[in-house]
Design a protein around this motif. Structure first.
Motif, PDB file in Angstrom:
ATOM      1  N   ASN A 265      -3.827  -8.224   4.165  1.00 17.93           N
ATOM      2  CA  ASN A 265      -3.102  -7.507   3.109  1.00 17.93           C
ATOM      3  C   ASN A 265      -3.363  -6.007   3.158  1.00 17.93           C
ATOM      4  OD1 ASN A 265      -1.957  -9.850   2.103  1.00 17.93           O
ATOM      5  ND2 ASN A 265      -3.583 -10.199   0.596  1.00 17.93           N
ATOM      6  N   GLU A 268      -1.438  -4.475   6.108  1.00 21.26           N
ATOM      7  CA  GLU A 268      -0.018  -4.327   5.773  1.00 21.26           C
ATOM      8  C   GLU A 268       0.199  -3.202   4.775  1.00 21.26           C
ATOM      9  OE1 GLU A 268       1.309  -8.117   4.432  1.00 21.26           O
ATOM     10  OE2 GLU A 268       1.369  -8.990   6.455  1.00 21.26           O
ATOM     11  N   GLN A 269      -0.716  -3.038   3.831  1.00 19.07           N
ATOM     12  CA  GLN A 269      -0.594  -1.951   2.855  1.00 19.07           C
ATOM     13  C   GLN A 269      -0.632  -0.596   3.558  1.00 19.07           C
ATOM     14  OE1 GLN A 269      -3.770  -1.706  -0.029  1.00 19.07           O
ATOM     15  NE2 GLN A 269      -3.220   0.407  -0.559  1.00 19.07           N
TER      16      GLN A 269
END
Length: 349
Positions: A265, A268-269
């Motif tokens: 996550n 991807e951020q």
């Protein structure tokens, strides 16, 4: 066999009239009395070793007495063009400490050290054979990255300001082990963002020795930025993987940091953050980028088989049919940037 190693030694691509017009419009063109080929007429050289007596693959060159005076004066004038818009009022306080020649790599640059004799401050700049793909790389870095690039062109000679930082391979060997855990996490974040910029802008061959780590002191902590320093492989290679720094074995320690410090996550951020801010830079420089891409599309930058392979591989990655229509490296870059604008224009972090 290294599957990431470029298959061909890249040739130099000449500056055409469209690119030269672009450079003139944005004040990148200058005049000088010394050319790259003039510096090749050195009389002899000695190897340059680092503080640990390792061969740096640079040699320190020297010239006959008559030519040295003329070359030194021209180099000091080049320094004033780079840093003082040609103001020569203090040129008598400048000294050319040395001229080094790099025997390794494609561009084989000269590195010039200029020192101010009043305060002992010094800086470096580089003189290289002008290559269209390298110039496009410098300009795209200037537009797409958070970094500003200072360079000048005169006919077939390229003059580049030195980019300050610790070479990535040196940082891995000497500095990374001393970083605190939160610093390693911050480096991992920057490497993810650097990887995105290179992939989207099609800047290839970003092995550890082709970028630098820049430590910055901010209140009670150090933060690190990553900057490309070699732009020879801009939009040249056919394999898409060669535009992804995390796939080079030389960058494995940085890639391991990403896997250790960041979960899926977070990765991807940071990728989306970089894509979003890149789109903002595109919109802020729309007119300049349009001129640059027009020049890029009119310039031959790679063999036809590289173009065919890259457009197919990028299409498979994005499923954007516009890549199928691209007939040049410039068009592939244009489609890639348009893809970014369509997909990330409304992201707000």
């Amino acid at each position: 066999m290294d599957n990431n190693k470029p298959q061909y030694k890249k040739k130099f691509y000449p500056i055409n009239q469209d690119l030269r017009s672009y450079l003139e419009h944005y004040k990148r063109v200058t005049r000088t009395n010394v050319f790259y080929d003039d510096l090749l007429r050195f009389q002899g050289s000695i190897a340059v070793f680092d503080k640990d007596d390792n061969d740096t693959l640079w040699v320190r060159v020297y010239y006959n007495e008559f030519e040295k005076v003329e070359i030194d004066n021209s180099l000091k004038k080049i320094y004033t063009l780079l840093h003082a818009d040609g103001d020569e009022r203090n040129i008598q306080f400048l000294n050319v400490d040395y001229i080094d020649f790099c025997t390794f790599g494609n561009s084989q640059p000269f590195r010039v050290k200029i020192r101010n004799i009043l305060n002992d401050n010094y800086t470096h700049f580089y003189i290289k054979k002008a290559d269209a793909s390298r110039i496009f790389g410098l300009e795209l870095e200037h537009i797409l990255s958070p970094n500003r690039i200072n360079f000048l062109v005169f006919e077939d000679t390229l003059i580049e300001e030195h980019i300050v930082g610790i070479p990535g391979d040196v940082f891995i060997e000497n500095n990374l082990k001393d970083c605190e855990e939160h610093e390693k996490a911050q480096i991992a974040k920057e490497f993810v963002k650097f990887n995105e910029r290179c992939m989207i802008g099609l800047l290839g061959d970003m092995r550890a020795y082709n970028f630098v780590i820049v430590p910055i002191y901010d209140f009670d902590q150090r933060v690190f930025k990553i900057r490309a320093i070699d732009f020879d492989q801009q939009s040249y290679e056919g394999r898409f993987r060669l535009y992804k720094p995390h796939l080079f074995k030389e960058n494995l320690p940085f890639n391991l940091l990403v896997k250790e410090k960041l979960n899926k996550n977070a990765i991807e951020q940071y990728q989306n953050e970089e894509r979003s801010i890149l789109v903002k830079r595109l919109l802020d420089s729309e007119s300049r980028l349009k001129r640059l891409l027009l020049a890029m599309k009119s310039t031959n930058l790679a063999p036809p088989e590289h173009i065919e392979q890259l457009r197919e591989e990028v299409y498979q990655f994005t499923l954007d049919k516009d890549f199928k229509k691209a007939d040049s490296m410039g068009e592939i870059v244009e489609v890639a940037l348009n893809f970014m604008k369509r997909n990330f224009r409304n992201i707000d972090f």
